[in-house]
Design a protein around this motif. Structure first.
Motif, short mmCIF file in Angstrom:
data_model
loop_
_atom_site.label_atom_id
_atom_site.label_comp_id
_atom_site.label_asym_id
_atom_site.label_seq_id
_atom_site.Cartn_x
_atom_site.Cartn_y
_atom_site.Cartn_z
N SER A 1 0.85 -1.19 0.00
CA SER A 1 0.00 0.00 0.00
C SER A 1 0.88 1.24 0.00
CB SER A 1 -0.91 0.02 1.23
OG SER A 1 -0.16 0.33 2.39
N ARG A 2 0.34 2.34 -0.48
CA ARG A 2 1.11 3.58 -0.49
C ARG A 2 1.50 3.99 0.93
NH1 ARG A 2 1.43 5.48 -5.43
NH2 ARG A 2 -0.19 5.03 -6.94
N GLN A 3 0.61 3.74 1.88
CA GLN A 3 0.90 4.11 3.26
C GLN A 3 2.06 3.27 3.81
OE1 GLN A 3 -2.39 3.90 5.97
NE2 GLN A 3 -1.13 4.38 7.73
N ASP A 4 2.02 1.94 3.56
CA ASP A 4 3.10 1.08 4.04
C ASP A 4 4.42 1.46 3.38
OD1 ASP A 4 1.39 -0.25 5.68
OD2 ASP A 4 1.35 -2.11 4.53
N ALA A 5 4.38 1.76 2.09
CA ALA A 5 5.59 2.16 1.37
C ALA A 5 6.11 3.48 1.93
CB ALA A 5 5.32 2.28 -0.12
N ALA A 6 5.20 4.41 2.17
CA ALA A 6 5.60 5.72 2.69
C ALA A 6 6.18 5.60 4.09
CB ALA A 6 4.41 6.67 2.70
N GLU A 7 5.67 4.66 4.87
CA GLU A 7 6.16 4.49 6.24
C GLU A 7 7.41 3.62 6.30
OE1 GLU A 7 2.84 2.97 8.43
OE2 GLU A 7 1.70 4.83 8.22
N GLY A 8 7.84 3.10 5.16
CA GLY A 8 9.05 2.29 5.11
C GLY A 8 8.94 0.97 5.85
N LYS A 9 7.80 0.29 5.72
CA LYS A 9 7.57 -0.95 6.45
C LYS A 9 8.19 -2.17 5.80
CE LYS A 9 3.35 0.38 8.81
NZ LYS A 9 1.96 0.04 9.07
N LEU B 1 11.35 -0.74 0.22
CA LEU B 1 10.71 -1.16 -1.03
C LEU B 1 9.55 -0.22 -1.30
CD1 LEU B 1 10.46 -5.05 -0.81
CD2 LEU B 1 12.06 -3.70 -2.15
N TYR B 2 9.26 -0.02 -2.56
CA TYR B 2 8.17 0.86 -2.97
C TYR B 2 7.20 0.11 -3.86
CZ TYR B 2 11.19 4.37 -1.01
OH TYR B 2 11.97 5.09 -0.14
N ILE B 3 6.07 0.74 -4.11
CA ILE B 3 5.03 0.14 -4.94
C ILE B 3 5.61 -0.22 -6.30
CG2 ILE B 3 2.82 0.58 -6.06
CD1 ILE B 3 2.35 2.61 -3.71
N THR B 4 5.28 -1.40 -6.78
CA THR B 4 5.75 -1.82 -8.10
C THR B 4 4.58 -1.90 -9.07
OG1 THR B 4 6.95 -3.51 -9.34
CG2 THR B 4 5.55 -4.29 -7.55
N PHE C 1 5.88 -8.07 -5.42
CA PHE C 1 5.41 -7.43 -4.20
C PHE C 1 5.89 -5.99 -4.07
CE2 PHE C 1 5.86 -6.67 0.42
CZ PHE C 1 4.54 -6.77 0.78
N GLY C 2 7.17 -5.77 -4.35
CA GLY C 2 7.71 -4.43 -4.19
C GLY C 2 8.94 -4.21 -5.04
N GLN C 3 9.36 -2.95 -5.11
CA GLN C 3 10.48 -2.57 -5.97
C GLN C 3 11.51 -1.81 -5.15
OE1 GLN C 3 9.36 0.37 -8.85
NE2 GLN C 3 11.06 -0.17 -10.21
N CYS C 4 12.79 -2.14 -5.38
CA CYS C 4 13.89 -1.39 -4.76
C CYS C 4 14.49 -0.50 -5.82
CB CYS C 4 14.95 -2.35 -4.21
SG CYS C 4 16.39 -1.48 -3.55
N PHE D 1 10.83 -7.52 -6.26
CA PHE D 1 10.94 -8.68 -5.39
C PHE D 1 9.57 -9.28 -5.11
CE2 PHE D 1 14.68 -6.17 -4.52
CZ PHE D 1 15.67 -7.13 -4.61
N TYR D 2 9.54 -10.59 -4.92
CA TYR D 2 8.33 -11.28 -4.52
C TYR D 2 8.08 -11.06 -3.04
CZ TYR D 2 8.72 -13.82 -8.94
OH TYR D 2 8.82 -14.14 -10.26
N MET D 3 6.86 -11.32 -2.61
CA MET D 3 6.49 -11.15 -1.22
C MET D 3 7.40 -11.94 -0.28
SD MET D 3 4.87 -13.08 1.35
CE MET D 3 4.08 -14.31 0.38
N ILE D 4 7.71 -13.17 -0.64
CA ILE D 4 8.52 -14.02 0.24
C ILE D 4 9.93 -13.47 0.43
CG2 ILE D 4 9.33 -15.57 -1.58
CD1 ILE D 4 8.16 -16.69 1.89
#
Length: 131
Positions: free
Chosen positions: A13-21, A31-34, A40-43, A50-53
């Motif tokens: 979520s944008r909030q999780d990405a913004a909070e650096g979770k 990781l940020y929204i991909t 799952f996310g992008q570095c 990257f995948y969720m795992i």
């Protein structure tokens, strides 16, 4: 400490990405929204999806735990772990760090090779699914 992320459905979520979770498993940066389907996310630093795992989060532990068969008997199927003074499992950055700790605290080099060095993140996920 960080551990592999728990999938909450969809992309970060944008909030999780913004909070650096969630963090990159390679460089430990956020990781940020991909927009890449299935990931799952992008570095941005590693320029990789990257995948969720693979994603790390602050919620759990990552690293290596030291274990051995429960009561020294492999047929028991259980594992007992090295604990700290608070009776929590000790987490090391690598198997080498764990072996060095054991050797510095009186375990022979030969005996240190007989312990199990378990990925803390994977063990945490396995225990969650067993409940």
């Amino acid at each position: 400490m960080m551990v592999r992320g728990i999938y909450k459905g969809g992309f970060i979520s944008r909030q999780d990405a913004a909070e650096g979770k969630y963090y990159c498993p390679k460089c430990k940066r956020p990781l940020y929204i991909t927009k890449t389907p299935g990931y799952f996310g992008q570095c941005f630093h590693c320029d990789e999806d990257f995948y969720m795992i693979e994603a790390l989060s602050e919620e759990n532990e990552c690293g290596v735990m030291v274990g051995r068969p429960l009561n020294g008997i492999t047929v028991n199927g259980g594992i007992e772990y090295l604990l700290n003074s608070e009776n929590k499992r000790m987490i090391f950055d690598s198997p080498e760090d764990a072996k060095n700790y054991l050797i510095q605290n009186g375990v022979s080099k030969v005996a240190a090779e007989l312990f199990y060095y378990i990925d803390a993140a994977m063990q945490t996920e396995i225990e969650k699914t067993d409940q």
